[in-house]
Write an enzyme that holds these catalytic residues in place. Sequence first.
Site, PDB file in Angstrom:
ATOM      1  CG  ASP A  78      27.405 -19.414 -44.217  1.00 32.33           C
ATOM      2  OD1 ASP A  78      26.211 -19.732 -43.864  1.00 32.33           O
ATOM      3  OD2 ASP A  78      28.609 -19.989 -44.012  1.00 32.33           O
ATOM      4  CG  ASP A 158      29.496 -23.870 -38.671  1.00 31.04           C
ATOM      5  OD1 ASP A 158      29.369 -25.047 -38.515  1.00 31.04           O
ATOM      6  OD2 ASP A 158      29.734 -23.412 -39.834  1.00 31.04           O
ATOM      7  CG  ASP A 219      29.321 -27.904 -45.096  1.00 32.57           C
ATOM      8  OD1 ASP A 219      28.733 -28.236 -44.103  1.00 32.57           O
ATOM      9  OD2 ASP A 219      30.331 -27.491 -45.102  1.00 32.57           O
TER      10      ASP A 219
END
Length: 406
Positions: A78, A158, A219
């Site tokens: 990530d 993202d 999230d």
Amino acid sequence: MRTLFVYLALMPAIAISLDNGVMRVPPMGWLAWERFRCETDCVNNPHTCISERLFMEMADRLVEDGWSDAGYKYVNIDDCWAEKKRNATTGRLVPDLKRFPNGIKALADYVHSLGLKLGIYADLGNFTCGGYPGTTLDRIHLDAQTFAEWGIDMLKLDGCYSTPEEQALGYPKMSKALNKTGRVIAYSCSWPAYIGGLPPKVNYTLLGEICNLWRNYGDIQDSWDSVLDIVHWWGKNQDILIPAAGPGHWNDPDMLIVGDFSLSKGESRAQLAMWAILAAPLFMSNDLRRIGHTARALLQHPGPININQDPLGIQGRLILSIASLDIWKRQLKGGQYAIAVLNKGTAGTPKKLQLSLSLVNITAAQLYMVTDVYEEKHLGLYNPNVDFHISVNPSDVLLLLVKPLS
Ligand code: GLA
């Protein structure tokens, strides 16, 4: 904002199809973010910092501890993997040289040698959410090319530090750029999550054409409240979300936090059951080197995994709520159904209910075998109109498989 609406409305006419043939069932794997965040201090935290070591160790665990055999194939990096600046000459993203001394290509080779796939993270915008170099519109082709050359199998793009207008241009553009590399790279788009997750700002038809999965909502955090909040949002907006999902294109309620610090055994069963019902991508974010036996057995249980991986790819639906019990149903192949009875209540005693299959609109066959998926126990053969008794502990779930008798 008006321009954005007009632009999105026009998009299907010039749709570019991702059409990469992957993720016909929801993807399964491991993702660093929820558990390991943006820890970059490898001097003081050598075992938990974002480094090639972390990903190699997780890859080792995936193959040696039965995860890969159970279906968990992706090892996904990530945020916070890159140097703070792009290469001054080539303009390319560079992995942090101290934490990834052998580079991402070598990591991909290692992961591939184990029969696994490697995912990476980028951000459409000036910076990633963690403040690393972002992928601005003019860098999209270069970054897609770099990822392809490294042997990347999945990209999460993202959306921090970009405007809705840039997102409307950038997400389709990256889809096209990934296709153009000639390498199959599954594409996870965070776009909807940045524009509220709902139409008219989100065009789910377009998303299904350009992305393999997408984050719709906020999230996940390491708490039961966070799981419940996500499940609640999915139930509330199901008429929009259900038609968007299907083979090759999935709604993503975010990572599995089973095996982390907060969830009880019942809550863990509930998260996994709900992600199975929702046809959600199953990306665990936990420490596979230290995970307990109970969490491991649960996450590798073939029952919920088979439901999640059902080839029809139909996302489940909240059918009814009775006091603290929410009853969800997912249609599966062969006239089967999965039912999850989620007890959101906190009253310290199991909740009892008289359930019948006709109550959840399962009426096609004369007789169904009803099985408790986690306990692997047949509850009995039932005609749709016959009541049977169930009991669900607080903050827990009962996951049932309902199979017609042929
Ligand atoms: C956003 C995403 C998370 C994670 C972080 C990384 O918050 O939604 O999943 O990728 O950024 O900074």
